[in-house]
Design a protein around this motif. Structure first.
Motif, PDB file in Angstrom:
ATOM      1  N   GLU A 194       0.829  -1.203   0.000  1.00 40.42           N
ATOM      2  CA  GLU A 194       0.000   0.000   0.000  1.00 40.42           C
ATOM      3  C   GLU A 194       0.866   1.257   0.000  1.00 40.42           C
ATOM      4  O   GLU A 194       0.568   2.228  -0.695  1.00 40.42           O
ATOM      5  CB  GLU A 194      -0.947  -0.004   1.207  1.00 40.42           C
ATOM      6  CG  GLU A 194      -1.854   1.196   1.287  1.00 40.42           C
ATOM      7  CD  GLU A 194      -2.854   1.307   0.134  1.00 40.42           C
ATOM      8  OE1 GLU A 194      -3.325   2.436  -0.105  1.00 40.42           O
ATOM      9  OE2 GLU A 194      -3.166   0.298  -0.519  1.00 40.42           O
ATOM     10  N   HIS A 226       2.302   1.711  -3.446  1.00 39.22           N
ATOM     11  CA  HIS A 226       1.243   2.177  -4.350  1.00 39.22           C
ATOM     12  C   HIS A 226       0.958   3.665  -4.140  1.00 39.22           C
ATOM     13  O   HIS A 226       0.926   4.443  -5.102  1.00 39.22           O
ATOM     14  CB  HIS A 226      -0.017   1.348  -4.134  1.00 39.22           C
ATOM     15  CG  HIS A 226      -1.209   1.841  -4.886  1.00 39.22           C
ATOM     16  ND1 HIS A 226      -1.348   1.655  -6.247  1.00 39.22           N
ATOM     17  CD2 HIS A 226      -2.296   2.534  -4.469  1.00 39.22           C
ATOM     18  CE1 HIS A 226      -2.489   2.216  -6.640  1.00 39.22           C
ATOM     19  NE2 HIS A 226      -3.080   2.746  -5.580  1.00 39.22           N
ATOM     20  N   ARG A 227       0.757   4.069  -2.903  1.00 38.24           N
ATOM     21  CA  ARG A 227       0.405   5.463  -2.622  1.00 38.24           C
ATOM     22  C   ARG A 227       1.524   6.442  -2.946  1.00 38.24           C
ATOM     23  O   ARG A 227       1.267   7.588  -3.290  1.00 38.24           O
ATOM     24  CB  ARG A 227      -0.005   5.632  -1.168  1.00 38.24           C
ATOM     25  CG  ARG A 227      -1.348   5.006  -0.881  1.00 38.24           C
ATOM     26  CD  ARG A 227      -2.000   5.650   0.289  1.00 38.24           C
ATOM     27  NE  ARG A 227      -3.122   4.847   0.736  1.00 38.24           N
ATOM     28  CZ  ARG A 227      -3.776   5.062   1.841  1.00 38.24           C
ATOM     29  NH1 ARG A 227      -3.423   6.062   2.628  1.00 38.24           N
ATOM     30  NH2 ARG A 227      -4.774   4.298   2.179  1.00 38.24           N
ATOM     31  N   TYR A 228       2.765   5.984  -2.824  1.00 35.39           N
ATOM     32  CA  TYR A 228       3.900   6.867  -3.100  1.00 35.39           C
ATOM     33  C   TYR A 228       4.453   6.683  -4.511  1.00 35.39           C
ATOM     34  O   TYR A 228       5.469   7.282  -4.856  1.00 35.39           O
ATOM     35  CB  TYR A 228       4.994   6.679  -2.033  1.00 35.39           C
ATOM     36  CG  TYR A 228       4.639   7.424  -0.775  1.00 35.39           C
ATOM     37  CD1 TYR A 228       5.094   8.714  -0.552  1.00 35.39           C
ATOM     38  CD2 TYR A 228       3.790   6.856   0.167  1.00 35.39           C
ATOM     39  CE1 TYR A 228       4.735   9.414   0.584  1.00 35.39           C
ATOM     40  CE2 TYR A 228       3.424   7.543   1.307  1.00 35.39           C
ATOM     41  CZ  TYR A 228       3.894   8.822   1.507  1.00 35.39           C
ATOM     42  OH  TYR A 228       3.521   9.519   2.630  1.00 35.39           O
TER      43      TYR A 228
END
Length: 187
Positions: free
Chosen positions: A109, A112-114
């Motif tokens: 996660e 993915h977010r970064y």
């Protein structure tokens, strides 16, 4: 992007076998706050990834966890640093969730977010489960000897290419001396 993922208890703050259950129980490890501040001022994004089963065990509420983490944010900010985000797994270990380290869900996660390749993640931890989570994604595991780190090192069975440092300050010194992100690590 230079992204560094840190476990919380045993890396940033003193760990406790009774869990950290209140803000006044949260005490930084000497040098850890300065290390985070130096790295963040040098352009590193700092993200915390922490198993917090005290929530799932009913020992603390998410609100209490947020107050503990708010204290950490304030202490780091007072030293001139910044923590970009805190990810945590609140589940009891028996729930067998995907976000509890050593499973890689929480780190996936974060990647993915970064918008970073999972193989470019660098994770600093004091327990084997921290190292296994990032190693399972072909990222870079770093063990610190604070918290449970000495015991983890002595037990052996560390993931391939695990780097070992005395504490977070030593990790920061290494990263800042090389200032090259993932390219400073052997593969």
């Amino acid at each position: 992007m230079k992204l560094l993922v840190l476990d919380r208890d045993g890396v940033i703050n003193e760990d406790s076998p009774e869990y950290i259950k209140a803000p006044d129980e949260w005490h930084p490890i000497p040098g850890s706050i300065e290390a985070i501040s130096e790295l963040s001022r040098a352009g590193w994004s700092i993200v915390v990834a922490s198993n917090q089963s005290a929530v799932g065990r009913g020992m603390i509420s998410v609100d209490t966890l947020n107050r503990i983490n708010a204290k950490m944010h304030r202490v780091v900010a007072a030293a001139g640093g910044h923590i970009d985000a805190i990810f945590f797994c609140p589940h009891h270990p028996e729930e067998d969730c995907e976000c509890r380290k050593p499973k890689p869900g929480m780190l996936q996660e974060i990647a993915h977010r970064y918008h970073v390749n999972a193989m470019d993640l660098i994770m600093v931890g004091d327990s084997l489960r921290d190292l296994e989570a990032v190693a399972s994604m072909d990222g870079m595991p770093i063990l610190v000897r604070t918290g449970k780190g000495k015991k983890t090192e002595a037990a052996g069975n560390l993931p391939l290419n695990t780097l070992i440092f005395d504490d977070l300050q030593a990790v920061a010194t290494y990263l800042l001396a090389h200032d090259m992100g993932m390219s400073v690590f052997p593969k």
